[in-house]
Design a protein around this motif. Structure first.
Motif, PDB file in Angstrom:
ATOM      1  N   LEU A  35       0.697  -1.269   0.045  1.00  0.00           N
ATOM      2  CA  LEU A  35       0.110   0.018   0.025  1.00  0.00           C
ATOM      3  C   LEU A  35       0.904   1.441   0.067  1.00  0.00           C
ATOM      4  O   LEU A  35       0.643   2.363  -0.685  1.00  0.00           O
ATOM      5  N   ASP A  36       2.043   1.083   0.610  1.00  0.00           N
ATOM      6  CA  ASP A  36       3.055   2.206   0.677  1.00  0.00           C
ATOM      7  C   ASP A  36       3.472   2.468  -0.705  1.00  0.00           C
ATOM      8  O   ASP A  36       3.540   3.740  -1.183  1.00  0.00           O
ATOM      9  N   VAL A  37       3.791   1.352  -1.230  1.00  0.00           N
ATOM     10  CA  VAL A  37       4.510   1.464  -2.794  1.00  0.00           C
ATOM     11  C   VAL A  37       3.371   2.083  -3.641  1.00  0.00           C
ATOM     12  O   VAL A  37       3.831   3.084  -4.404  1.00  0.00           O
ATOM     13  N   LYS A  38       2.112   1.619  -3.657  1.00  0.00           N
ATOM     14  CA  LYS A  38       1.426   2.159  -4.348  1.00  0.00           C
ATOM     15  C   LYS A  38       0.840   3.474  -4.131  1.00  0.00           C
ATOM     16  O   LYS A  38       0.828   4.435  -5.255  1.00  0.00           O
ATOM     17  N   SER A  39       0.923   4.256  -2.984  1.00  0.00           N
ATOM     18  CA  SER A  39       0.874   5.386  -2.790  1.00  0.00           C
ATOM     19  C   SER A  39       1.712   6.448  -3.240  1.00  0.00           C
ATOM     20  O   SER A  39       1.576   7.248  -3.886  1.00  0.00           O
ATOM     21  N   GLY A  40       2.894   5.759  -3.007  1.00  0.00           N
ATOM     22  CA  GLY A  40       4.098   6.459  -3.401  1.00  0.00           C
ATOM     23  C   GLY A  40       4.185   6.613  -5.054  1.00  0.00           C
ATOM     24  O   GLY A  40       4.423   7.639  -5.631  1.00  0.00           O
ATOM     25  N   MET A  41       3.909   5.586  -5.613  1.00  0.00           N
ATOM     26  CA  MET A  41       3.842   5.530  -7.251  1.00  0.00           C
ATOM     27  C   MET A  41       2.721   6.633  -7.540  1.00  0.00           C
ATOM     28  O   MET A  41       2.951   7.233  -8.632  1.00  0.00           O
ATOM     29  N   SER A  42       1.494   6.441  -7.041  1.00  0.00           N
ATOM     30  CA  SER A  42       0.584   7.404  -7.384  1.00  0.00           C
ATOM     31  C   SER A  42       0.971   8.780  -7.174  1.00  0.00           C
ATOM     32  O   SER A  42       0.727   9.645  -8.166  1.00  0.00           O
ATOM     33  N   GLN A  43       1.747   9.071  -6.074  1.00  0.00           N
ATOM     34  CA  GLN A  43       2.069  10.436  -5.785  1.00  0.00           C
ATOM     35  C   GLN A  43       3.040  10.676  -6.841  1.00  0.00           C
ATOM     36  O   GLN A  43       3.091  12.075  -7.425  1.00  0.00           O
ATOM     37  N   ARG A  44       4.117  10.276  -7.199  1.00  0.00           N
ATOM     38  CA  ARG A  44       4.960  10.333  -8.241  1.00  0.00           C
ATOM     39  C   ARG A  44       4.506  10.413  -9.538  1.00  0.00           C
ATOM     40  O   ARG A  44       4.862  11.325 -10.384  1.00  0.00           O
ATOM     41  N   GLU A  45       3.428   9.633  -9.862  1.00  0.00           N
ATOM     42  CA  GLU A  45       3.058   9.697 -11.121  1.00  0.00           C
ATOM     43  C   GLU A  45       2.332  11.019 -11.405  1.00  0.00           C
ATOM     44  O   GLU A  45       2.280  11.756 -12.310  1.00  0.00           O
ATOM     45  N   ASP A  46       1.660  11.547 -10.434  1.00  0.00           N
ATOM     46  CA  ASP A  46       0.779  13.032 -10.150  1.00  0.00           C
ATOM     47  C   ASP A  46       1.911  14.089 -10.501  1.00  0.00           C
ATOM     48  O   ASP A  46       1.729  14.942 -11.187  1.00  0.00           O
ATOM     49  N   GLU A  47       3.059  14.053  -9.629  1.00  0.00           N
ATOM     50  CA  GLU A  47       4.224  14.921  -9.908  1.00  0.00           C
ATOM     51  C   GLU A  47       4.784  15.085 -11.235  1.00  0.00           C
ATOM     52  O   GLU A  47       4.891  16.122 -11.799  1.00  0.00           O
ATOM     53  N   LEU A  48       4.938  13.882 -11.799  1.00  0.00           N
ATOM     54  CA  LEU A  48       5.530  13.575 -13.259  1.00  0.00           C
ATOM     55  C   LEU A  48       4.345  14.156 -14.058  1.00  0.00           C
ATOM     56  O   LEU A  48       4.617  15.126 -15.154  1.00  0.00           O
ATOM     57  N   ASN A  49       3.204  13.949 -14.196  1.00  0.00           N
ATOM     58  CA  ASN A  49       2.033  14.687 -14.942  1.00  0.00           C
ATOM     59  C   ASN A  49       2.134  16.013 -14.675  1.00  0.00           C
ATOM     60  O   ASN A  49       1.829  16.665 -15.862  1.00  0.00           O
ATOM     61  N   ASP A  50       2.042  16.546 -13.303  1.00  0.00           N
ATOM     62  CA  ASP A  50       2.292  17.929 -13.710  1.00  0.00           C
ATOM     63  C   ASP A  50       3.382  18.613 -14.077  1.00  0.00           C
ATOM     64  O   ASP A  50       3.488  19.657 -14.840  1.00  0.00           O
ATOM     65  N   ALA A  51       4.416  17.921 -13.948  1.00  0.00           N
ATOM     66  CA  ALA A  51       5.832  18.554 -14.372  1.00  0.00           C
ATOM     67  C   ALA A  51       5.849  18.353 -15.909  1.00  0.00           C
ATOM     68  O   ALA A  51       6.287  19.510 -16.686  1.00  0.00           O
ATOM     69  N   LEU A  52       5.114  17.479 -16.577  1.00  0.00           N
ATOM     70  CA  LEU A  52       5.111  17.477 -17.938  1.00  0.00           C
ATOM     71  C   LEU A  52       3.901  18.044 -18.676  1.00  0.00           C
ATOM     72  O   LEU A  52       3.720  18.143 -19.911  1.00  0.00           O
ATOM     73  N   GLY A  53       3.091  18.529 -18.124  1.00  0.00           N
ATOM     74  CA  GLY A  53       1.750  19.309 -18.473  1.00  0.00           C
ATOM     75  C   GLY A  53       0.847  18.223 -18.729  1.00  0.00           C
ATOM     76  O   GLY A  53      -0.327  18.827 -19.588  1.00  0.00           O
TER      77      GLY A  53
END
Length: 114
Positions: free
Chosen positions: A54-72
């Motif tokens: 669950l920790d890995v999944k939440s970290g992946m989701s958070q990182r994916e959101d960060e990357l999506n924001d960074a890439l627009g």
């Protein structure tokens, strides 16, 4: 006389204590007890593994959101909720065709543009 009675009582109490302690340890070493201990450890390990996943999944989701924001890259409201990739030219043609034909249902396949 009192001295002998004291040491006799102390020795008897020590013997009872030692016997009780040994019997408890022997009960811990029975096959049923060992199986129960192993099952408890396995359940505990399963809970830890679930928490880790669950920790890995939440970290992946958070990182994916960060990357999506960074890439627009932002979610398009016209696309299904689980699709985050931008559609390619084939997909755009299919969407246009399907908009003209409301009876056609399609599924988004990320690999069709590659």
């Amino acid at each position: 006389m009192f001295r002998r009675a004291f040491w006799f009582t102390a020795g008897a109490a020590a013997g009872v204590w030692a016997t009780t302690k040994v019997n408890r340890q022997l009960k811990k070493l029975t096959p049923e007890s060992l199986a129960a201990q192993a099952a408890d450890k396995a359940i505990e390990a399963g809970h830890r593994l679930k928490d880790f996943a669950l920790d890995v999944k939440s970290g992946m989701s958070q990182r994916e959101d960060e990357l999506n924001d960074a890439l627009g890259l932002h979610q398009d409201p016209d696309l299904p909720a689980n699709v985050t990739a931008l559609p390619g030219p084939r997909r755009l043609r299919a969407i246009e065709q399907d908009q003209n034909d409301p009876t056609t249902q399609f599924s988004y396949n990320r690999n069709e543009d590659h």
